[in-house]
Write a protein that holds these residues in place. Structure first.
Motif, PDB file in Angstrom:
ATOM      1  N   GLY A 104       0.827  -1.188   0.000  1.00  0.00           N
ATOM      2  CA  GLY A 104       0.000   0.000   0.000  1.00  0.00           C
ATOM      3  C   GLY A 104       0.865   1.243   0.000  1.00  0.00           C
ATOM      4  N   THR A 105       0.421   2.285  -0.676  1.00  0.00           N
ATOM      5  CA  THR A 105       1.240   3.496  -0.769  1.00  0.00           C
ATOM      6  C   THR A 105       0.364   4.743  -0.840  1.00  0.00           C
ATOM      7  OG1 THR A 105       2.908   4.668  -2.083  1.00  0.00           O
ATOM      8  CG2 THR A 105       1.355   3.301  -3.285  1.00  0.00           C
ATOM      9  N   LYS A 143      -5.639  -1.345   6.745  1.00  0.00           N
ATOM     10  CA  LYS A 143      -5.549  -2.545   5.914  1.00  0.00           C
ATOM     11  C   LYS A 143      -4.349  -3.400   6.299  1.00  0.00           C
ATOM     12  CE  LYS A 143      -8.081  -1.022   1.805  1.00  0.00           C
ATOM     13  NZ  LYS A 143      -8.061  -0.881   0.337  1.00  0.00           N
ATOM     14  N   LEU A 144      -3.266  -2.765   6.700  1.00  0.00           N
ATOM     15  CA  LEU A 144      -2.104  -3.525   7.167  1.00  0.00           C
ATOM     16  C   LEU A 144      -2.457  -4.282   8.441  1.00  0.00           C
ATOM     17  CD1 LEU A 144       0.987  -4.124   6.889  1.00  0.00           C
ATOM     18  CD2 LEU A 144       1.341  -2.202   8.444  1.00  0.00           C
ATOM     19  N   GLU A 145      -3.123  -3.611   9.371  1.00  0.00           N
ATOM     20  CA  GLU A 145      -3.494  -4.253  10.632  1.00  0.00           C
ATOM     21  C   GLU A 145      -4.511  -5.371  10.425  1.00  0.00           C
ATOM     22  OE1 GLU A 145      -4.791  -0.918  12.906  1.00  0.00           O
ATOM     23  OE2 GLU A 145      -2.751  -0.341  13.517  1.00  0.00           O
ATOM     24  N   ASP A 146      -5.338  -5.256   9.384  1.00  0.00           N
ATOM     25  CA  ASP A 146      -6.331  -6.294   9.086  1.00  0.00           C
ATOM     26  C   ASP A 146      -5.756  -7.428   8.234  1.00  0.00           C
ATOM     27  OD1 ASP A 146      -8.221  -4.860  10.476  1.00  0.00           O
ATOM     28  OD2 ASP A 146      -9.103  -3.923   8.703  1.00  0.00           O
ATOM     29  N   ALA A 151       2.761  -4.721   3.356  1.00  0.00           N
ATOM     30  CA  ALA A 151       3.605  -3.594   3.755  1.00  0.00           C
ATOM     31  C   ALA A 151       2.977  -2.320   3.222  1.00  0.00           C
ATOM     32  CB  ALA A 151       5.019  -3.754   3.213  1.00  0.00           C
ATOM     33  N   ILE A 152       3.256  -1.201   3.883  1.00  0.00           N
ATOM     34  CA  ILE A 152       2.713   0.079   3.432  1.00  0.00           C
ATOM     35  C   ILE A 152       3.803   1.141   3.470  1.00  0.00           C
ATOM     36  CG2 ILE A 152       0.324  -0.390   4.071  1.00  0.00           C
ATOM     37  CD1 ILE A 152       0.775   1.123   6.670  1.00  0.00           C
ATOM     38  N   ASN A 291      10.240 -11.930   1.234  1.00  0.00           N
ATOM     39  CA  ASN A 291       9.810 -10.802   0.400  1.00  0.00           C
ATOM     40  C   ASN A 291       9.922  -9.486   1.157  1.00  0.00           C
ATOM     41  OD1 ASN A 291       9.186 -12.567  -1.696  1.00  0.00           O
ATOM     42  ND2 ASN A 291       7.053 -12.752  -1.091  1.00  0.00           N
ATOM     43  N   LEU A 292       9.551  -9.495   2.427  1.00  0.00           N
ATOM     44  CA  LEU A 292       9.644  -8.278   3.231  1.00  0.00           C
ATOM     45  C   LEU A 292      11.091  -7.961   3.580  1.00  0.00           C
ATOM     46  CD1 LEU A 292       6.545  -8.680   5.560  1.00  0.00           C
ATOM     47  CD2 LEU A 292       6.830  -7.121   3.635  1.00  0.00           C
TER      48      LEU A 292
END
Length: 311
Positions: A104-105, A143-146, A151-152, A291-292
């Motif tokens: 997300g960005t 959305k990250l927390e869900d 990653a954002i 990936n992260l």
């Protein structure tokens, strides 16, 4: 019907057991698994104890499998294969370690920052596909927390980041500038006093966007409530309204490259400066996701190359 499993029955011991059954020799099994012969012998012995039935008989110094051992061997192959598929499916559902990364960005970071990171990621992991989602600071964090994003890229200056649950990779700092149409700007000064524009109309991003909080805080410091005639959900639409003369706005300096010939972006005097810290954020419990790890490494390289310049 459920069966109580002894604590001595572990997948690690089953793996050693299967390796022994395939090789028929403790020394060769130890060499193949890169462990000691004592460890192999102990695993086989405690496996027997956990099952409460004999698996081997001794012939001289050799262990010879009994029929019970061959039965266990066949079922062990099935259960380990099933567990491997289960773990793979679990990771797939969680989005971990797959050939796809959901990022997300903020809209404003799609000009230079995100393309740079994508190019670097493709060099590190050519097979990886990146799914981009654009939104406000708060929407992306939710959305990250869900678990909907892996990653954002957001401004962490306006939100609380719990270091116990989230990892943060800083990328750069960015200053807030006053955006005005070319024909309306005062260009005679190096910096502008926001109080001089207290009677002007403004356009802004909606609440929840990174720049919105800085906008409100800067106007608060300047001592006036901005007359906001329009709120929009992406920074490009907002700057189009500024260009059309609908109102002024406050924007991050990373937009200068694209709009330097279309708008005047004027540096605010120090009392009204609201710096943003742009960073990559992802869940701490996924810090070992390959990936992260690649994204974090690319982010650190990007931060070094930026040397704290605006995006």
């Amino acid at each position: 019907m459920s069966v109580a499993l002894d604590s001595e029955l572990t997948f690690r011991k089953l793996a050693i057991f299967m390796a022994f059954m395939e090789r028929g020799n403790i020394a060769r099994t130890a060499e193949a698994l890169d462990i000691s012969a004592v460890s192999v012998h102990r695993a086989l012995h405690t496996l027997e104890e956990g099952l409460r039935c004999p698996l081997f008989t001794h012939k001289g110094r050799n262990l010879v499998p009994l029929p019970a051992a061959w039965t266990l061997f066949e079922y062990s192959k099935e259960v380990t294969q099933l567990m491997a598929r289960g773990l793979e499916e679990t990771r797939r559902i969680a989005g971990v370690g797959q050939g796809r990364l959901r990022v997300g960005t903020l809209y404003s970071l799609t000009l230079q920052t995100v393309p740079h990171l994508i190019m670097g990621m493709k060099l590190r992991r050519p097979e990886l596909e990146l799914d981009l989602t654009m939104g406000s600071n708060q929407v992306l964090l939710n959305k990250l927390e869900d678990g909907l994003l892996d990653a954002i890229l957001i401004s962490v200056s306006e939100v609380h980041i719990d270091p116990k649950t989230l990892d943060v990779i800083p990328l750069f700092h960015d200053d807030i500038w006053l955006a005005a149409p070319l024909e309306q700007a005062n260009v005679e000064r190096d910096v502008v006093d926001l109080r001089d524009y207290s009677d002007r109309k403004f356009v802004s991003l909606a609440e929840g966007f990174a720049t919105y909080a800085g906008f409100q805080e800067a106007c608060h410091v300047a001592g006036f409530e901005p007359d906001i005639v329009a709120r929009v959900n992406d920074i490009f639409s907002m700057l189009s309204l500024v260009q059309a003369g609908v109102g002024l706005s406050l924007v991050p300096g990373r937009m200068k490259t694209l709009y330097e010939d279309k708008l005047q972006l004027l540096k605010l005097a120090e009392p009204y400066q609201m710096r943003q810290q742009i960073a990559i954020v992802f869940a701490h419990n996924r810090e070992r996701d390959p990936n992260l790890l690649a994204l974090a490494a690319e982010g650190r390289m990007f931060a070094l190359s930026r040397q704290d310049k605006p995006a």
